[in-house]
Design a protein around this motif. Structure first.
Motif, PDB file in Angstrom:
ATOM      1  N   ASN A   1      -6.657   1.246 -16.670  1.00  0.00           N
ATOM      2  CA  ASN A   1      -5.782   0.238 -16.081  1.00  0.00           C
ATOM      3  C   ASN A   1      -6.574  -0.543 -15.032  1.00  0.00           C
ATOM      4  O   ASN A   1      -7.045   0.025 -14.051  1.00  0.00           O
ATOM      5  N   LEU A   2      -6.710  -1.850 -15.229  1.00  0.00           N
ATOM      6  CA  LEU A   2      -7.522  -2.675 -14.331  1.00  0.00           C
ATOM      7  C   LEU A   2      -7.015  -2.650 -12.891  1.00  0.00           C
ATOM      8  O   LEU A   2      -7.812  -2.719 -11.958  1.00  0.00           O
ATOM      9  N   GLN A   3      -5.729  -2.561 -12.718  1.00  0.00           N
ATOM     10  CA  GLN A   3      -5.163  -2.560 -11.365  1.00  0.00           C
ATOM     11  C   GLN A   3      -5.683  -1.363 -10.573  1.00  0.00           C
ATOM     12  O   GLN A   3      -5.812  -1.429  -9.353  1.00  0.00           O
TER      13      GLN A   3
ATOM     14  N   TYR B   1      -8.094  -8.465  -8.511  1.00  0.00           N
ATOM     15  CA  TYR B   1      -7.048  -8.317  -9.520  1.00  0.00           C
ATOM     16  C   TYR B   1      -6.017  -9.445  -9.381  1.00  0.00           C
ATOM     17  O   TYR B   1      -5.610 -10.038 -10.376  1.00  0.00           O
ATOM     18  N   ARG B   2      -5.618  -9.763  -8.153  1.00  0.00           N
ATOM     19  CA  ARG B   2      -4.645 -10.846  -7.925  1.00  0.00           C
ATOM     20  C   ARG B   2      -5.214 -12.196  -8.381  1.00  0.00           C
ATOM     21  O   ARG B   2      -4.507 -13.007  -8.977  1.00  0.00           O
TER      22      ARG B   2
ATOM     23  N   LYS C   1      -5.159 -12.297 -12.134  1.00  0.00           N
ATOM     24  CA  LYS C   1      -3.789 -12.505 -12.615  1.00  0.00           C
ATOM     25  C   LYS C   1      -3.366 -13.962 -12.428  1.00  0.00           C
ATOM     26  O   LYS C   1      -2.801 -14.566 -13.336  1.00  0.00           O
TER      27      LYS C   1
ATOM     28  N   ASN D   1      -2.501  -7.598 -23.389  1.00  0.00           N
ATOM     29  CA  ASN D   1      -2.856  -6.276 -22.898  1.00  0.00           C
ATOM     30  C   ASN D   1      -4.122  -6.309 -22.025  1.00  0.00           C
ATOM     31  O   ASN D   1      -4.857  -5.333 -21.957  1.00  0.00           O
ATOM     32  N   TRP D   2      -4.366  -7.430 -21.367  1.00  0.00           N
ATOM     33  CA  TRP D   2      -5.589  -7.570 -20.573  1.00  0.00           C
ATOM     34  C   TRP D   2      -5.678  -6.537 -19.457  1.00  0.00           C
ATOM     35  O   TRP D   2      -6.761  -6.120 -19.076  1.00  0.00           O
ATOM     36  N   GLU D   3      -4.527  -6.091 -18.972  1.00  0.00           N
ATOM     37  CA  GLU D   3      -4.527  -5.114 -17.882  1.00  0.00           C
ATOM     38  C   GLU D   3      -5.124  -3.774 -18.294  1.00  0.00           C
ATOM     39  O   GLU D   3      -5.481  -2.964 -17.443  1.00  0.00           O
ATOM     40  N   ARG D   4      -5.237  -3.527 -19.616  1.00  0.00           N
ATOM     41  CA  ARG D   4      -5.749  -2.245 -20.116  1.00  0.00           C
ATOM     42  C   ARG D   4      -7.144  -2.373 -20.725  1.00  0.00           C
ATOM     43  O   ARG D   4      -7.614  -1.458 -21.380  1.00  0.00           O
TER      44      ARG D   4
END
Length: 183
Positions: free
Chosen positions: A69-71, A79-80, A83, A118-121
């Motif tokens: 998880n990128l976060q 990360y912000r 996004k 699904n970029w966050e993963r």
């Protein structure tokens, strides 16, 4: 002139002939007119074609980028910013798409999800590559297969035997092996 083009085609066996052809991962329409006739003739005359990866296999595509998880990995501010940038891309996508893309039934939301879904993963290195491909020029060429995929689709259409010389895990190992500071 055809005679002045570098074919990127090497003969590695004469009887029967076997060739090695160097490709590039860009929409085939950007390079097709510059591929010499001898390379195209060798492709058409072949009975078997082997690619770096099998880009027609959904497992290959799905195996390219999954990760943590990128976060949890990226610094909060980075990360912000990522996004916000992806929100901007999603907003701009409809304006960047061509009438031809729309005519083929391509929708901005579908295109965004196909590229950035699904970029966050995804692993940070794959997100970096993804972000670099989210430009107006690259978006306008979406829907046009990259040269490797185009040749694979043509080979299948011509009922040639196809295969791959690498598995997705082998292809991704060097990039997936980068530590966070290297990425």
């Amino acid at each position: 002139q055809q005679g002045e083009l570098n074919s990127f085609l090497w003969t590695i066996r004469r009887d029967p002939p076997a060739y090695l052809f160097g490709t590039i991962h860009v929409p085939y329409t950007r390079v097709w007119d510059f591929i010499p006739d001898n390379s195209k003739a060798a492709f058409h005359a072949s009975s078997s074609v082997y690619f770096e990866l099998d880009l027609t296999d959904p497992y290959t595509i799905s195996g390219l980028a999954n990760g943590e998880n990128l976060q949890d990995v990226l610094p909060r501010e980075l990360y912000r910013r990522l996004k916000r940038h992806l929100d901007y891309i999603k907003l701009m996508l409809p304006h960047w798409m061509t009438p031809d893309q729309r005519g083929k039934g391509l929708y901005a939301d579908y295109l965004f999800n196909a590229i950035a879904g699904n970029w966050e993963r995804k692993r940070p290195v794959w997100v970096m590559l993804m972000v670099n491909s989210l430009t107006e020029t690259d978006i306008r060429s979406r829907g046009v297969p990259v040269l490797d995929l185009y040749l694979a689709q043509e080979a299948e259409r011509m009922k040639k035997r196809t295969g791959a010389v690498e598995r997705v895990e082998e292809q991704c190992h060097p990039l997936n092996g980068l530590n966070f500071s290297q990425v």
